[in-house]
Design an enzyme around this catalytic site. Structure first.
Site, PDB file in Angstrom:
ATOM      1  N   ARG A  58     -19.369  80.373  68.049  1.00 42.17           N
ATOM      2  CA  ARG A  58     -17.942  79.888  67.795  1.00 42.17           C
ATOM      3  C   ARG A  58     -17.131  80.007  69.275  1.00 42.17           C
ATOM      4  O   ARG A  58     -17.666  80.379  70.044  1.00 42.17           O
ATOM      5  CB  ARG A  58     -17.511  81.139  67.056  1.00 42.17           C
ATOM      6  N   ASP A  76     -24.026  83.302  69.234  1.00 44.31           N
ATOM      7  CA  ASP A  76     -22.830  83.169  68.585  1.00 44.31           C
ATOM      8  C   ASP A  76     -22.217  81.770  69.321  1.00 44.31           C
ATOM      9  O   ASP A  76     -22.040  81.981  70.319  1.00 44.31           O
ATOM     10  CB  ASP A  76     -21.744  84.301  68.872  1.00 44.31           C
TER      11      ASP A  76
END
Length: 343
Positions: free
Chosen positions: A277, A275
């Site tokens: 983000r 991930d």
């Protein structure tokens, strides 16, 4: 754009260019300066059975006869199963991998494949001036890449919505020219008590096209509907497509999933983390809107931890269990087993 930059730091300098847009004439021109070296993430290196001697970064020797097709095959996993033997690749050891790390981070910031070609050079300032190239000192560039750019609330307007009723849409723009992010206020949420909030990452395929491969569209709609039912809430729409790797790389990951890899392994084969983000953006937006406590609509404990670490109090995690289909059952199982989502 396929144009190199000049990176300098720790008594060394290099021309650096992303592999994805590299064309044969540019490769030939770069070779006139010296022997090129390939920079990959440790995840991509693991797929190629290459050792990442710098921890998160692997430096790979480029064979003298290697062309752009070879370089792109090393960087892009789309043909890994069809053409599994690309090596053996030879790792480079000794010295610093700081320039290589910076080059990979720059490629990531442009949503390109995280792979770069570097050629060591002398007199970097003169070289950059003579060829009209961007010159970057990595001790300045790396902190800039990791910092959270200040976000300005540039405009807002009333927006009636089918699912949520009366609302207001805010457009937030970062001062570094990066992606804009949006905040949708439902009703008139009070600032002196916990607000029902959702951090929703953009998903073109799920939110717009109704993809059955994920649960993003149903989550978006369910969150807005719940806020409408309760009369108030705030939904942050964060432009971090594909868990932060961009839509093109997300489609590359989908292609790998069609070959049998799960969503996590697909990201790793591309060279990305599970991930990518940055949920600090969500905390910044909520603070900018005047909220300090939230009831967070999420199945992802990482979002709760990130908001807490940024000084926003999550008084309740509100589950959002919608959108399971036959097509995304394996995807959801992977999110639960490998990414810790509470499904």
């Amino acid at each position: 754009m396929g144009v190199p930059v000049v990176l300098a730091g720790e008594g060394e300098a290099a021309l650096a260019i992303a592999i994805e847009p590299l064309e044969p004439p540019r490769l030939s021109a770069l070779r006139s300066f010296g022997e090129p070296e390939l920079a990959l993430t440790a995840w991509r290196a693991e797929t190629l059975k290459a050792f990442a001697c710098d921890g998160d970064i692997a430096r790979i020797a480029v064979p003298p006869g290697a062309d752009t097709a070879w370089l792109k095959a090393i960087a892009d996993p789309q043909d890994d199963l069809r053409v599994p033997l690309k090596g053996p690749v030879r790792g480079l050891y000794g010295g610093s991998g700081a320039l290589h790390r910076a080059a990979v981070l720059l490629a990531k910031s442009a949503h390109l494949l995280p792979a770069a070609l570097l050629v060591r050079v002398e007199n970097p300032l003169v070289l950059a001036a003579d060829h009209g190239l961007t010159f970057l000192r990595i001790d300045e560039a790396l902190p800039a890449l990791s910092r959270l750019a200040p976000l300005a609330d540039v405009v807002s307007a009333r927006l009636p919505m089918a699912l949520a009723g009366a609302g207001r849409l805010h457009i937030f723009r970062p001062d570094d020219g990066g992606d804009e992010h949006y905040a949708i206020e439902v009703g008139q949420p009070a600032r002196d008590r916990p607000v029902l909030a959702r951090l929703h990452s953009a998903c073109f395929t799920g939110d717009v096209l109704g993809s059955l491969k994920c649960d993003c569209g149903p989550q978006l709609h369910a969150a807005l509907a719940q806020m409408g039912d309760e009369g108030a809430g705030v939904l942050l729409y964060l432009n971090q497509e594909g868990r932060g790797i961009g839509l093109a790389n997300k489609m590359r990951a989908y292609s790998l999933q069609d070959q049998g890899f799960d969503t996590v392994d697909a990201n790793h084969r591309l060279g990305f983390e599970d991930d990518e983000r940055d949920f600090r953006i969500g905390a910044e937006l909520l603070r900018g809107l005047g909220f300090r406590e939230v009831r967070l609509l999420t199945n992802n404990p990482r979002k709760v931890a990130m908001l807490d670490s940024c000084g926003l109090k999550v008084v309740e995690r509100v589950p959002l269990k919608v959108g399971k289909t036959r097509e995304n059952a394996a995807y959801l199982a992977t999110k639960a087993a490998r990414s810790g989502h509470l499904l």
